[in-house]
Design an enzyme around this catalytic site. Structure first.
Site, PDB file in Angstrom:
ATOM      1  N   ASP A  50      -1.571 -33.060  -8.976  1.00  0.00           N
ATOM      2  CA  ASP A  50      -1.749 -34.381  -9.586  1.00  0.00           C
ATOM      3  C   ASP A  50      -1.324 -35.475  -8.604  1.00  0.00           C
ATOM      4  O   ASP A  50      -1.488 -36.664  -8.870  1.00  0.00           O
ATOM      5  CB  ASP A  50      -1.014 -34.493 -10.937  1.00  0.00           C
ATOM      6  CG  ASP A  50       0.494 -34.390 -10.819  1.00  0.00           C
ATOM      7  OD1 ASP A  50       0.998 -34.082  -9.721  1.00  0.00           O
ATOM      8  OD2 ASP A  50       1.184 -34.633 -11.840  1.00  0.00           O
ATOM      9  N   SER A  51      -0.807 -35.068  -7.434  1.00  0.00           N
ATOM     10  CA  SER A  51      -0.581 -36.024  -6.346  1.00  0.00           C
ATOM     11  C   SER A  51      -1.902 -36.675  -5.941  1.00  0.00           C
ATOM     12  O   SER A  51      -1.908 -37.700  -5.255  1.00  0.00           O
ATOM     13  CB  SER A  51       0.055 -35.334  -5.136  1.00  0.00           C
ATOM     14  OG  SER A  51      -0.655 -34.159  -4.788  1.00  0.00           O
ATOM     15  N   ASP A  89      -3.087 -28.342 -11.363  1.00  0.00           N
ATOM     16  CA  ASP A  89      -1.837 -29.006 -11.740  1.00  0.00           C
ATOM     17  C   ASP A  89      -2.047 -29.784 -13.041  1.00  0.00           C
ATOM     18  O   ASP A  89      -2.898 -30.688 -13.097  1.00  0.00           O
ATOM     19  CB  ASP A  89      -1.460 -29.962 -10.596  1.00  0.00           C
ATOM     20  CG  ASP A  89       0.005 -30.298 -10.585  1.00  0.00           C
ATOM     21  OD1 ASP A  89       0.770 -29.703 -11.366  1.00  0.00           O
ATOM     22  OD2 ASP A  89       0.383 -31.166  -9.771  1.00  0.00           O
ATOM     23  N   LYS A 118      -0.154 -25.133 -13.129  1.00  0.00           N
ATOM     24  CA  LYS A 118       1.254 -25.461 -12.876  1.00  0.00           C
ATOM     25  C   LYS A 118       1.659 -26.582 -13.816  1.00  0.00           C
ATOM     26  O   LYS A 118       0.867 -27.497 -14.068  1.00  0.00           O
ATOM     27  CB  LYS A 118       1.439 -25.902 -11.413  1.00  0.00           C
ATOM     28  CG  LYS A 118       2.828 -26.452 -11.113  1.00  0.00           C
ATOM     29  CD  LYS A 118       3.029 -26.717  -9.639  1.00  0.00           C
ATOM     30  CE  LYS A 118       2.595 -28.081  -9.161  1.00  0.00           C
ATOM     31  NZ  LYS A 118       3.209 -29.227  -9.848  1.00  0.00           N
ATOM     32  N   GLU A 120       5.271 -29.078 -14.925  1.00  0.00           N
ATOM     33  CA  GLU A 120       6.608 -29.490 -14.478  1.00  0.00           C
ATOM     34  C   GLU A 120       7.643 -29.328 -15.577  1.00  0.00           C
ATOM     35  O   GLU A 120       7.356 -29.555 -16.748  1.00  0.00           O
ATOM     36  CB  GLU A 120       6.575 -30.975 -14.060  1.00  0.00           C
ATOM     37  CG  GLU A 120       5.710 -31.236 -12.859  1.00  0.00           C
ATOM     38  CD  GLU A 120       5.750 -32.704 -12.412  1.00  0.00           C
ATOM     39  OE1 GLU A 120       6.579 -33.488 -12.931  1.00  0.00           O
ATOM     40  OE2 GLU A 120       4.941 -33.057 -11.548  1.00  0.00           O
ATOM     41  N   GLU A 187      10.918 -28.333  -5.766  1.00  0.00           N
ATOM     42  CA  GLU A 187      10.624 -29.547  -4.989  1.00  0.00           C
ATOM     43  C   GLU A 187      11.927 -30.284  -4.665  1.00  0.00           C
ATOM     44  O   GLU A 187      12.750 -30.542  -5.555  1.00  0.00           O
ATOM     45  CB  GLU A 187       9.669 -30.471  -5.772  1.00  0.00           C
ATOM     46  CG  GLU A 187       9.343 -31.738  -4.970  1.00  0.00           C
ATOM     47  CD  GLU A 187       8.190 -32.553  -5.519  1.00  0.00           C
ATOM     48  OE1 GLU A 187       7.526 -32.127  -6.474  1.00  0.00           O
ATOM     49  OE2 GLU A 187       7.962 -33.658  -4.962  1.00  0.00           O
TER      50      GLU A 187
HETATM   51  O1  KIV Z   1       0.819 -32.743  -7.253  1.00  0.00           O
HETATM   52  C1  KIV Z   1       1.379 -32.180  -6.308  1.00  0.00           C
HETATM   53  O2  KIV Z   1       0.914 -32.179  -5.164  1.00  0.00           O
HETATM   54  C2  KIV Z   1       2.625 -31.512  -6.612  1.00  0.00           C
HETATM   55  C3  KIV Z   1       3.551 -31.270  -5.460  1.00  0.00           C
HETATM   56  C4  KIV Z   1       4.190 -32.538  -5.034  1.00  0.00           C
HETATM   57  C5  KIV Z   1       4.561 -30.264  -5.816  1.00  0.00           C
HETATM   58  O3  KIV Z   1       2.914 -31.237  -7.732  1.00  0.00           O
END
Ligand code: KIV
Length: 276
Positions: A50-51, A89, A118, A120, A187
């Site tokens: 989600d980055s 994510d 994934k 969080e 992280e």
């Molecule tokens: O979205 C992402 O790239 C992430 C990493 C920063 C762990 O969740």
């Protein structure tokens, strides 16, 4: 010549790599070309992170990207990923409201082609992780610095700096392991804390800014390629290219050639046929 057959990385491959001490190479990808180049380079695992909110959409944090946007990016990455295991994510609010929403959102990532998802959080999302794994979905946990709760944790801060704080991260990671996750991502932790968590779990533990004593390393592709547009420069990211400079140079040269008439040249033009 047909492509060589590629043996897909599976969760079993990751377990085997942990047992044999082989570090997993883990990279973010948000598009077809990047995923293709990562495949060619032999990257083991791709995260459609989600980055992308920040790297691809220019948003100030990860909070603004939607599930639909994440699914579009995931489909593009999965089209290229033949060997690498792809993790989708789960964006903000795609799993927090309820177990049912979590299962539906995670399922949408699998339909898009991802191998796993994934999410969080530690203890507080354990029931979500359990619901998803009970639905047959492979889930990676993410503890330590969790950017979706950045306001609550008071900014992008290193976590687990004291032994007591590292023990709390371990407790969160254990809750996720017990809920059925196949791996945990750490992280922004000091190496000692990364080692403590890895030693305390049986599933693979990957790190992004969590030091060397983990089962594999994740980086954000824009950080190592040098094409992130923004002010965040994480200490843990090492630069392997300066695509920003290269891309800007190419665009400037193109602009100059258009303005001076140097482009297009005859070789860029189509030929006529029977032109009267
Ligand atoms: O979205 C992402 O790239 C992430 C990493 C920063 C762990 O969740």
């Amino acid at each position: 010549m047909p492509d060589q057959p590629t043996k897909k990385v599976t969760i079993e491959t990751l377990r085997r790599m942990k047992r044999s001490g082989d570090s997993v190479v883990f990279l973010t990808a948000y598009d077809y070309p990047t995923a293709t180049f990562a495949e060619r380079a032999g990257v083991d695992m791709l995260l459609v992170g989600d980055s992308a909110a920040m790297t691809m959409l220019g948003l100030p944090s990860t909070l603004g990207i939607t599930l639909e946007e994440m699914l579009t990016l995931s489909r593009a990455v999965c089209r290229a990923a033949r060997r690498a295991l792809v993790v989708g994510d789960m964006p903000f609010l795609s799993y927090q409201p309820s177990d049912e929403i979590a299962v539906r959102s995670a399922g949408a990532f699998l339909v898009a082609g991802c191998d796993a998802v994934k999410c969080e959080g530690g203890t507080r999302v354990a029931s979500r992780v359990r619901a998803m794994t009970d639905a047959g979905i492979a889930v990676m946990g993410h503890v330590g610095l969790t950017p979706q709760s950045v306001a609550q944790i008071g900014g992008y801060r290193v976590q687990g700096k004291t032994r007591a704080a590292a023990e709390r991260v371990l407790e969160d990671a254990r809750a996720i392991e017990e809920a059925g996750a196949f791996a945990v991502l750490l992280e922004a932790l000091p190496p000692e804390a990364g080692a403590l968590v890895r030693e305390g779990l049986t599933i693979p533990v990957y790190g992004i800014g969590a030091g060397p004593h983990v089962d594999g390393q994740l980086v954000i592709s824009h950080d190592i390629l040098g094409n992130f547009v923004g002010t965040v420069t994480p200490r843990f990211a090492s630069r392997y290219a300066s695509l920003d400079v290269e891309i800007e140079r190419a665009f400037r040269s193109y602009a100059t050639d258009v303005r001076t008439g140097a482009f297009p040249r005859p070789e860029h033009c189509y030929q006529t046929k029977d032109w009267e």
